[in-house]
Design a protein around this motif. Sequence first.
Motif, PDB file in Angstrom:
ATOM      1  N   ASP A 199      -0.829  11.600   8.170  1.00  0.00           N
ATOM      2  CA  ASP A 199      -1.347  11.757   6.810  1.00  0.00           C
ATOM      3  C   ASP A 199      -1.476  10.360   6.213  1.00  0.00           C
ATOM      4  O   ASP A 199      -0.478   9.628   6.105  1.00  0.00           O
ATOM      5  CB  ASP A 199      -0.367  12.598   5.989  1.00  0.00           C
ATOM      6  CG  ASP A 199      -0.899  12.903   4.593  1.00  0.00           C
ATOM      7  OD1 ASP A 199      -1.853  12.230   4.152  1.00  0.00           O
ATOM      8  OD2 ASP A 199      -0.368  13.827   3.951  1.00  0.00           O
ATOM      9  N   ALA A 219      -1.726   9.447   3.318  1.00  0.00           N
ATOM     10  CA  ALA A 219      -0.997   9.320   2.052  1.00  0.00           C
ATOM     11  C   ALA A 219       0.500   9.181   2.298  1.00  0.00           C
ATOM     12  O   ALA A 219       1.162   8.319   1.721  1.00  0.00           O
ATOM     13  CB  ALA A 219      -1.274  10.519   1.167  1.00  0.00           C
ATOM     14  N   THR A 220       1.055  10.030   3.170  1.00  0.00           N
ATOM     15  CA  THR A 220       2.516  10.049   3.368  1.00  0.00           C
ATOM     16  C   THR A 220       2.941   9.370   4.668  1.00  0.00           C
ATOM     17  O   THR A 220       4.127   9.103   4.848  1.00  0.00           O
ATOM     18  CB  THR A 220       3.004  11.501   3.413  1.00  0.00           C
ATOM     19  OG1 THR A 220       2.435  12.152   4.554  1.00  0.00           O
ATOM     20  CG2 THR A 220       2.604  12.248   2.153  1.00  0.00           C
ATOM     21  N   GLN A 221       1.974   9.114   5.576  1.00  0.00           N
ATOM     22  CA  GLN A 221       2.236   8.548   6.893  1.00  0.00           C
ATOM     23  C   GLN A 221       3.081   9.468   7.783  1.00  0.00           C
ATOM     24  O   GLN A 221       3.550   9.062   8.839  1.00  0.00           O
ATOM     25  CB  GLN A 221       2.935   7.180   6.779  1.00  0.00           C
ATOM     26  CG  GLN A 221       2.057   6.103   6.149  1.00  0.00           C
ATOM     27  CD  GLN A 221       0.741   5.926   6.905  1.00  0.00           C
ATOM     28  OE1 GLN A 221       0.737   5.738   8.124  1.00  0.00           O
ATOM     29  NE2 GLN A 221      -0.370   6.019   6.171  1.00  0.00           N
ATOM     30  N   LYS A 222       3.192  10.711   7.371  1.00  0.00           N
ATOM     31  CA  LYS A 222       3.879  11.684   8.216  1.00  0.00           C
ATOM     32  C   LYS A 222       2.921  12.222   9.277  1.00  0.00           C
ATOM     33  O   LYS A 222       1.722  12.321   9.044  1.00  0.00           O
ATOM     34  CB  LYS A 222       4.411  12.839   7.368  1.00  0.00           C
ATOM     35  CG  LYS A 222       5.533  12.457   6.435  1.00  0.00           C
ATOM     36  CD  LYS A 222       6.012  13.673   5.650  1.00  0.00           C
ATOM     37  CE  LYS A 222       7.145  13.298   4.699  1.00  0.00           C
ATOM     38  NZ  LYS A 222       7.601  14.475   3.908  1.00  0.00           N
ATOM     39  N   GLY A 260       1.374  10.871  -1.709  1.00  0.00           N
ATOM     40  CA  GLY A 260       2.414   9.998  -1.158  1.00  0.00           C
ATOM     41  C   GLY A 260       3.294   9.384  -2.222  1.00  0.00           C
ATOM     42  O   GLY A 260       4.046   8.454  -1.924  1.00  0.00           O
ATOM     43  N   LYS A 274       2.437   7.570  -4.600  1.00  0.00           N
ATOM     44  CA  LYS A 274       1.962   6.258  -5.019  1.00  0.00           C
ATOM     45  C   LYS A 274       1.238   6.384  -6.351  1.00  0.00           C
ATOM     46  O   LYS A 274       0.436   7.288  -6.539  1.00  0.00           O
ATOM     47  CB  LYS A 274       1.012   5.683  -3.960  1.00  0.00           C
ATOM     48  CG  LYS A 274       0.597   4.242  -4.240  1.00  0.00           C
ATOM     49  CD  LYS A 274      -0.241   3.693  -3.093  1.00  0.00           C
ATOM     50  CE  LYS A 274      -0.593   2.237  -3.319  1.00  0.00           C
ATOM     51  NZ  LYS A 274      -1.367   1.665  -2.187  1.00  0.00           N
TER      52      LYS A 274
END
Length: 970
Positions: A179, A181-184, A251, A253
Amino acid sequence: MVMNNLIALDKSSSLKLEKQKLEREWEKFISGNNPAPKIRPLMYDSWQRCLEIGISPLQSKTSINLSEEQVKEYVSTDPLFHTLKPVLTKLKNMYMDSGHLITFSNPSSDIVYLDGDLSLMLKAEDMNFVIGSSWAENNAGTNAIGTAITSGSPIQVFAGEHFCQEVQKWTCSAAPIRDPATQKILGVIDLTGLWAVNHPHFLSVVTSAAQEVTWMLRNQLKLERCKLSEYYQSQSISGQSKSYLAVLDRGWKVIKASPVLYEQGLINSNHFLVNAPSLSLSLESRTYWELEHPKGNWRFTLTPYIYGGMPIGAVVDVIPPIITSIKDTFAAKYSFPGTKDRKIQTFKSINSGDLIPNYAEKEHVTVRKSFKCTDFYKSLFDHNPDGIYSCDLQGNLLDANPALERMIGYTVIELQKIALTSLIIPEYLENGLNYLKKTIKGKPQVYEVAVKHKNGYRVNLNVKSFPIFINNKIVGVYGIVKDITKNKQMEEDLQSTKQQLDLFLKNTVDSIIIFDLEYKVIKVNEAFEEVFGWTEQEVIGRQLPIIPDFLVDKCTLNLQKILNSKHVMSFETIRQRKDGSLIDVSNFVSPIVNAKGNVTAFVSILRDISEHKRMEEALKESEKRLRTLINAMPDVIVFKDGEGEWLEANDTALSYFQFENVSYRGKKDSELATYNKLFRDTFSCCEKSDQETWENGHVTRSEEVIPQPDGKSIIFEVTKVPIFYPDGRRKGLVIIGRDITELKETEELLRKSEKLAVVGQLSAGIAHEIRNPLTSLKGFLSLLQSSIDSSNEWYLDVMVSEINRIESITNQFMTVAKPEANTIQLQDLQLLIEQVLVVVYPEATMNNIQIIIEAEEDIPLIRCEVNQLKQVFINILKNAIEAMQNGGKIVVQVMKSEPNLVLIRCIDQGCGIPEERIPYLGEPFYSLKEKGTGLGLMICYKIIKEHQGRILIESEIDKGTTVDIILPIS
């Protein structure tokens, strides 16, 4: 050669050799003999993790983690899957024929999408590589899906690099999707194929696909951030407002925020709120927290921002310490127990007037715009072919369109008076309520439910339910409903077919082998292992090992025909076992066709027919011996079925009926009679006697006369044997006919011989007794002849004549009783007949009869007893003269009938002989003349027979008689 930490092998490496090396390294590692195997570090780390958590290297199957319903829910509600689906479809279209399965797994490594070649999917089921199965590293050992999620990077796992032995038949290439946005990690795209089709290119394929999805997610994130920025601009706080605003993406941010929040250090340099609690973005109620500050506590209120039914970020209202103290004072003065949330909302509502200038004007614009769209939305609701409904948070119906009314038979008013749950069939009620609860919590759902129609029958529905948002709060649920009753039945039928197929593969006694277009084995069943001796592990990925060398070209030709025609082919052939022995098999080969209509593999079903072949050969040999036996028999043998149709006949039967060139099998007697009219009556009688045999139920015997083309007839003794099934139905009829014509003739000759013997004895006695007084009479008459005057001489002449006649008859008796000694000599037949004519000429002239001789030239001499033949011709001619009371002609013809035979034919114009009496001519004392004794013709037959000849008589009443005497030429 290892290229890098992600790709297993260089494209120039020998796959087979590398596979064997890895298997040896794996065996040493598992046994503990080599704690540092020569493998990639990434694989080594994974193997170590598997050992630490206790994964069994001999584990053959992974577990199923998701049910079918859970997978359906995921693919229908997860926003990522909708973005991802076109990419997966493109991969399928491009690489379905490459020998790979295309999968997507969720962040937990559970497969939620799987597609590809059907035969490969069947093979993958052996290790539970199916939808819903878990391929997490801590569950299935080292594999591309689980290890990619654990390591967070794309990876290819080749054959022996898998920790579990059963999976070492495969090579997998996987790339995770993050993702932005979240880097997951959101999931993993994977290509899995048998180890023999490995190529480094496939890792780049899945990596490119993952990057394409990531690019789409980034664009989606840009759009979400744009929407959040627009919201911030529309909700900007005026200069007089003492509360501040920040908008955050998924995320957390900060996208936009009041400048004072940066000035007060509440947002750090990375654009995140300072000391914000760990939160998960959901559609639950608002979240509150406070932050201590030298100037007082700052209060934060976070509200999810909903766009398109999904939370794409959050709106944070920040209240500074000064406003907080005023609010607290106000709240303390006017508060009531349990009204904390309401006070905050009231306070925000007070400020909302300052947040949006000219609110009344905006409201007017909104109302006007809504009014313009009212008719449009009403039409969309009323005329939609799908059912649409809305209900409150308690599940009470608010409204429904006509399509839904038609689906379930109830009107809106009726539905509003009853609980919707009462319509759901009990087995679906619990799940239906769970889906409703999930929707109320803000998560759209797609599910199936069955309801009871007003008329009592069942209706299967597909429901897509969504939460209704007003001011970012869920106030109800609406849904779109499709009638899938027919589709449901098709799914059930398909599931039943799949279960039957699985059952067939596991329990059939036939060997089943699935192989690709390169003739490499994909899957075999247990029966194959038992019959041919190879285990599945030994043949997977190999060229078909069961084809003998001398049949390779023929097998290739057959498979090419199937590939071109796309039709199944069945044939018998020879196949080879592991030990080299050959077996006869019945082979049924079917192509496997993909969605594009292209053949991707073959299914071969083989049945060992060696024993059947042996029995068939033995049966053929037995049948050959039986056929030889029945054809060697002089009897007529015919086999018929229960309907009277001919099944088989021996050569004798075909010869008698002239059926050598007739296709007689499957025809009844009445049909065969049309081939030769000569046997029409015979076959007609045969059908009647067949019926009598069936009705009697036992063996019957009879005599039947079969005419022959030469005019003769053959007498058969016919035996018919009926055969029945155990239940009494007719099975067949065996007919045996024996030619007894000669036997009948022999019996007739024996009868005549016995009669002749009696006649001979009687004649001898009579002749002896008569000749003595005749001698005395003749002597005394001679003495009287000189003393009798002339007036009485006539009487004496009559007496002498009659005594001579008696003596002649006595001599005939003596001839019958004791044949005279024969003097055989060569004789001119024409001269002999002329001598006979001299004797009979006076009698013929007296009866006005003309005798004509027609003789061919050069008739050879014959060997005969002259006096006996003269007696024969005299008897024949005298009979002809006596039959012609009104005069006429007698024609005597002498000619050759055959090279070694001569024919003497006597044709008269007499009264004729009845046809039924002709067979009895020649018998003793049988005569058609008033004063005849029947001995003359009998003696003729006897003499001609002694000369090895024959007498044939044909006659027609009032037209005359023809007597043929046939004698051999010397």
